[in-house]
Write a protein that holds these residues in place. Structure first.
Motif, PDB file in Angstrom:
ATOM      1  N   SER A  48       0.818  -1.218   0.000  1.00 21.96           N
ATOM      2  CA  SER A  48       0.000   0.000   0.000  1.00 21.96           C
ATOM      3  C   SER A  48       0.851   1.266   0.000  1.00 21.96           C
ATOM      4  O   SER A  48       0.309   2.374  -0.023  1.00 21.96           O
ATOM      5  N   LEU A  49       2.165   1.128   0.023  1.00 19.05           N
ATOM      6  CA  LEU A  49       3.056   2.289   0.088  1.00 19.05           C
ATOM      7  C   LEU A  49       4.027   2.276  -1.088  1.00 19.05           C
ATOM      8  O   LEU A  49       5.229   2.108  -0.935  1.00 19.05           O
ATOM      9  N   THR A  50       3.484   2.438  -2.280  1.00 15.07           N
ATOM     10  CA  THR A  50       4.297   2.356  -3.495  1.00 15.07           C
ATOM     11  C   THR A  50       4.561   3.715  -4.121  1.00 15.07           C
ATOM     12  O   THR A  50       5.165   3.795  -5.194  1.00 15.07           O
ATOM     13  N   SER A  51       4.138   4.790  -3.479  1.00 16.35           N
ATOM     14  CA  SER A  51       4.415   6.135  -3.971  1.00 16.35           C
ATOM     15  C   SER A  51       4.578   7.066  -2.782  1.00 16.35           C
ATOM     16  O   SER A  51       4.082   6.804  -1.678  1.00 16.35           O
ATOM     17  N   PHE A  52       5.259   8.183  -3.009  1.00 16.25           N
ATOM     18  CA  PHE A  52       5.453   9.141  -1.921  1.00 16.25           C
ATOM     19  C   PHE A  52       4.123   9.727  -1.467  1.00 16.25           C
ATOM     20  O   PHE A  52       3.922  10.003  -0.274  1.00 16.25           O
ATOM     21  N   ALA A  53       3.196   9.910  -2.399  1.00 18.19           N
ATOM     22  CA  ALA A  53       1.881  10.431  -2.014  1.00 18.19           C
ATOM     23  C   ALA A  53       1.201   9.511  -1.005  1.00 18.19           C
ATOM     24  O   ALA A  53       0.578   9.972  -0.036  1.00 18.19           O
ATOM     25  N   LYS A  54       1.320   8.196  -1.220  1.00 21.98           N
ATOM     26  CA  LYS A  54       0.715   7.250  -0.289  1.00 21.98           C
ATOM     27  C   LYS A  54       1.443   7.257   1.049  1.00 21.98           C
ATOM     28  O   LYS A  54       0.819   7.155   2.106  1.00 21.98           O
ATOM     29  N   VAL A  55       2.757   7.372   1.012  1.00 21.99           N
ATOM     30  CA  VAL A  55       3.527   7.430   2.256  1.00 21.99           C
ATOM     31  C   VAL A  55       3.177   8.700   3.027  1.00 21.99           C
ATOM     32  O   VAL A  55       2.975   8.671   4.253  1.00 21.99           O
ATOM     33  N   LYS A  56       3.089   9.812   2.315  1.00 22.43           N
ATOM     34  CA  LYS A  56       2.805  11.082   2.984  1.00 22.43           C
ATOM     35  C   LYS A  56       1.446  11.054   3.659  1.00 22.43           C
ATOM     36  O   LYS A  56       1.271  11.611   4.756  1.00 22.43           O
ATOM     37  N   SER A  57       0.477  10.381   3.038  1.00 25.85           N
ATOM     38  CA  SER A  57      -0.854  10.297   3.647  1.00 25.85           C
ATOM     39  C   SER A  57      -0.845   9.449   4.908  1.00 25.85           C
ATOM     40  O   SER A  57      -1.766   9.535   5.724  1.00 25.85           O
ATOM     41  N   ALA A  58       0.207   8.617   5.066  1.00 25.78           N
ATOM     42  CA  ALA A  58       0.319   7.776   6.255  1.00 25.78           C
ATOM     43  C   ALA A  58       1.136   8.439   7.362  1.00 25.78           C
ATOM     44  O   ALA A  58       1.342   7.854   8.425  1.00 25.78           O
ATOM     45  N   MET A  59       1.645   9.660   7.116  1.00 26.68           N
ATOM     46  CA  MET A  59       2.460  10.370   8.097  1.00 26.68           C
ATOM     47  C   MET A  59       1.587  11.195   9.036  1.00 26.68           C
ATOM     48  O   MET A  59       0.535  11.719   8.651  1.00 26.68           O
ATOM     49  N   SER A  60       2.072  11.364  10.239  1.00 22.23           N
ATOM     50  CA  SER A  60       1.441  12.279  11.185  1.00 22.23           C
ATOM     51  C   SER A  60       2.508  12.860  12.083  1.00 22.23           C
ATOM     52  O   SER A  60       3.565  12.261  12.298  1.00 22.23           O
ATOM     53  N   GLN A  61       2.235  14.045  12.593  1.00 20.72           N
ATOM     54  CA  GLN A  61       3.148  14.703  13.517  1.00 20.72           C
ATOM     55  C   GLN A  61       2.730  14.382  14.942  1.00 20.72           C
ATOM     56  O   GLN A  61       1.601  14.667  15.350  1.00 20.72           O
ATOM     57  N   VAL A  62       3.622  13.748  15.693  1.00 20.33           N
ATOM     58  CA  VAL A  62       3.359  13.409  17.088  1.00 20.33           C
ATOM     59  C   VAL A  62       4.437  14.093  17.924  1.00 20.33           C
ATOM     60  O   VAL A  62       5.563  13.599  18.046  1.00 20.33           O
ATOM     61  N   GLY A  63       4.094  15.252  18.458  1.00 17.37           N
ATOM     62  CA  GLY A  63       5.087  16.034  19.176  1.00 17.37           C
ATOM     63  C   GLY A  63       6.193  16.474  18.234  1.00 17.37           C
ATOM     64  O   GLY A  63       5.946  17.044  17.180  1.00 17.37           O
ATOM     65  N   ALA A  64       7.414  16.185  18.602  1.00 14.47           N
ATOM     66  CA  ALA A  64       8.556  16.566  17.767  1.00 14.47           C
ATOM     67  C   ALA A  64       8.878  15.520  16.717  1.00 14.47           C
ATOM     68  O   ALA A  64       9.788  15.717  15.906  1.00 14.47           O
ATOM     69  N   ASP A  65       8.150  14.405  16.702  1.00 11.28           N
ATOM     70  CA  ASP A  65       8.477  13.267  15.839  1.00 11.28           C
ATOM     71  C   ASP A  65       7.508  13.135  14.676  1.00 11.28           C
ATOM     72  O   ASP A  65       6.339  13.520  14.763  1.00 11.28           O
ATOM     73  N   THR A  66       8.002  12.544  13.592  1.00  8.68           N
ATOM     74  CA  THR A  66       7.143  12.112  12.491  1.00  8.68           C
ATOM     75  C   THR A  66       6.909  10.614  12.631  1.00  8.68           C
ATOM     76  O   THR A  66       7.864   9.844  12.750  1.00  8.68           O
TER      77      THR A  66
END
Length: 587
Positions: free
Chosen positions: A90-108
């Motif tokens: 499910s993570l074959t493009s940067f767009a898909k990876v970016k949608s799976a990112m979140s900011q948790v405090g100082a960390d990604t």
């Protein structure tokens, strides 16, 4: 524990420190801490368990594989480091990876599959870009253009009427003396047959030989082996090429999978892999170019698997701007495409044997009497040209400039052989609107357009490497409200050029001798506001010299935003055609 090259932690050991340059290490099944404090290039793979991977000041690659736990990366530098995400479908493009990112405090935090996460300490989501990620290959946007599953072996010394040619295309060439090789590439036409097939696997066997018996007398060659090439049967410009194989271990063995230009020029050369038999855990992936010197070589070194134990898939995605290498469908390295690597290439697989002074060195007493390169399949794919992000036209225009000038129309490409209209393009057929047929040339990655049903039929019958893609739009019959679209064939690049400008047509005829005028291709509407029409947006690629016409605003916007790669310039409106619609009656 500290290591300076490649190491996998044994059971009972939890921590690993990588030293030196080009060091690589992997954890075991428990929670590990793997660090690379030095300045060199390092690959850190935690393996199973919830691991902590600590980068240094060099160029570091952090490997995270599906099903192997949730890892934490410390010291990631977005300016130079890589995250290699393996086997995540499910993570074959940067767009898909970016949608799976979140900011948790100082960390990604990246939400992976099966409930796993990847945490980047002290990083913001906006710090990361596509350049930081090596992702699994996604072939959903590709079409298969070549496949050999080796249920039988179709090979011959001439390559005529067979899939593979069993010697190099150059006359009589059955070894590469400049490489200081010790093998004679044999086949049944000259003696020893090194090829056999069992259970759908081709075995290329390297075996010790006696000069004057199995190899030519006086040749100095002490081994027989095999090479296979698609020089006579298949070549392609850009695309994804792969082999599934198991490689031999042993001092002097030198298996390779590579691509060479179909016009027999050299360089360029694209090496999907080379492996030295005494280092089966190291894969070398390279490009050769004459840009900046007679043979400028750039090599990426990949660690992490033993190529001699089990089958693995080795692939490369070669595009106009980037070359991405894959092992087991996971991206492992990326290089910029040399500017002279822009012509169709054919595939080669061989099992070389080194002699004294060669890269792998000569065989010795530890080398097995036979080496076996086992090949399960070879495949090639071309990008689907219907996807805007995949536009990669690449046939260069003479001098590297736009031959038609700023008011040129559209350019497509096709081989000169096999096409109708050597003395003029057939006139539009029918009395209302006529379908325009689009073909995709799997060898060059270009499009070809025609509204002639006879030409369409001829292409389908005589050019098997052309894929018919349907009707993108239609053209009107000649009338008071239409203008001619003129067609040229460039004998130097096998590209077709289209224009509606009489002045431009005459200028090309006078100033571009390589362009052969073929007549009126079809008609276009003179009035861009006519009902049911669409005006194609014209683009020119300054890197490749190709043209592309976008059929709708969404596609044009995507190209302008860089979705089709670098070098595309929007040159404004092109000619106006009939938009396709349900129920349209084509002649």
């Amino acid at each position: 524990m500290s290591t300076s090259k490649y190491y996998t932690l044994p059971n009972g050991t939890e921590n690993l420190t990588l030293a030196g340059n080009n060091s690589s290490g992997a954890g075991n099944h428990v929670d590990n801490i793997i660090s690379a404090p030095g300045t060199g290039s390092h690959t850190l793979n935690g393996g199973a368990g919830n691991d902590v991977l600590i980068g240094g000041s060099g160029v570091d690659t952090f490997v995270v594989t599906k099903g192997e736990g949730s890892d934490v990366v410390i010291g990631f530098d977005a300016a130079k480091d890589f995250l290699q995400l393996q086997s995540y479908s499910s993570l074959t493009s940067f767009a898909k990876v970016k949608s799976a990112m979140s900011q948790v405090g100082a960390d990604t935090v990246i939400k992976l599959e099966t409930g796993e996460t990847l945490t980047l300490r002290d990083h913001k989501v906006e710090d990361l870009s596509a350049a930081n990620f090596r992702l699994p290959v996604d072939l959903s946007k590709y079409q298969l253009t070549f496949s050999d599953e080796f249920n039988t072996f179709s090979g011959s010394a001439t390559g005529v009427a067979t899939t593979w040619q069993t010697k190099y295309p150059q006359a009589g060439l059955r070894t590469l003396p400049n490489n200081k090789e010790d093998e004679y590439y044999s086949d049944s036409s000259v003696g020893v047959n090194p090829f056999s097939v069992k259970d759908g696997v081709l075995d290329i066997t390297a075996a010790r030989a006696t000069q004057g018996v199995e190899t030519p007398l006086g040749s100095g060659l002490d081994w027989t082996s095999g090479v296979i090439t698609t020089y006579k049967s298949f070549s392609q410009l850009y695309g994804y090429f792969e082999v599934r194989a198991q490689l031999p271990a042993g001092k002097g063995f030198w298996p390779a999978f590579w691509l060479l230009p179909a016009d027999l020029s050299w360089p360029p050369e694209l090496d999907v892999f080379e492996v030295l038999g005494d280092e089966p855990g190291t894969i070398y992936a390279s490009t050769h170019s004459k840009v900046g010197g007679p043979n400028v070589t750039e090599t990426q070194t990949v660690f992490g698997i033993d190529t001699s134990k089990g089958f693995h898939t080795y692939g490369v995605d070669w595009q106009a701007d980037t070359i991405t290498y894959y092992v087991d469908n996971n991206a492992v390295a990326r290089l910029a495409t040399p500017s002279d690597m822009n012509k169709p290439m054919y595939m080669l697989l061989n099992l070389a044997v080194g002699d004294a002074g060669s890269w792998p060195g000569a065989t010795d007493a530890t080398t097995p009497a036979e080496g076996h390169m086992l090949i399960d399949s070879v495949r090639a794919y071309a990008r689907n040209p219907g996807v805007v992000a995949d536009i990669q036209d690449a046939s260069p225009v003479p001098g590297g400039h736009d031959p038609g000038g700023s008011n040129a129309s559209v350019q497509a490409a096709t081989p000169s052989q096999g096409l109708a209209s050597t003395s003029g393009v057939p006139a539009a057929e029918g009395s209302h609107v006529t379908a325009v047929y689009r073909f995709f040339d799997t060898r060059t990655g270009d499009h070809f357009y025609t509204n002639s049903t006879a030409e369409k039929a001829q292409i389908l019958q005589t050019l098997p490497w052309f894929t018919y893609e349907g009707t993108p739009w239609a053209t009107p019959s000649q009338g008071a409200d239409t203008i001619d679209v003129f067609r040229f064939f460039d004998t130097g690049t096998t590209a077709h050029f289209f224009t509606t400008s009489v002045g431009e047509r005459d200028q090309i005829i006078k100033t571009n001798p390589s362009y052969k005028y073929e007549g009126v291709a079809f008609e276009a509407y003179a009035d861009a506001s006519a009902p049911g029409t669409v005006t194609l947006e014209r683009f020119f690629n300054t890197k490749t010299g190709q043209h592309h016409f976008a059929g709708n605003a969404e596609e044009a916007a995507g190209i302008n935003q860089g979705a089709a790669g670098a070098g595309w310039i929007d040159e404004g409106k092109g000619f106006t055609v009939h938009a396709p619609s349900d129920g349209m009656l084509f002649a």
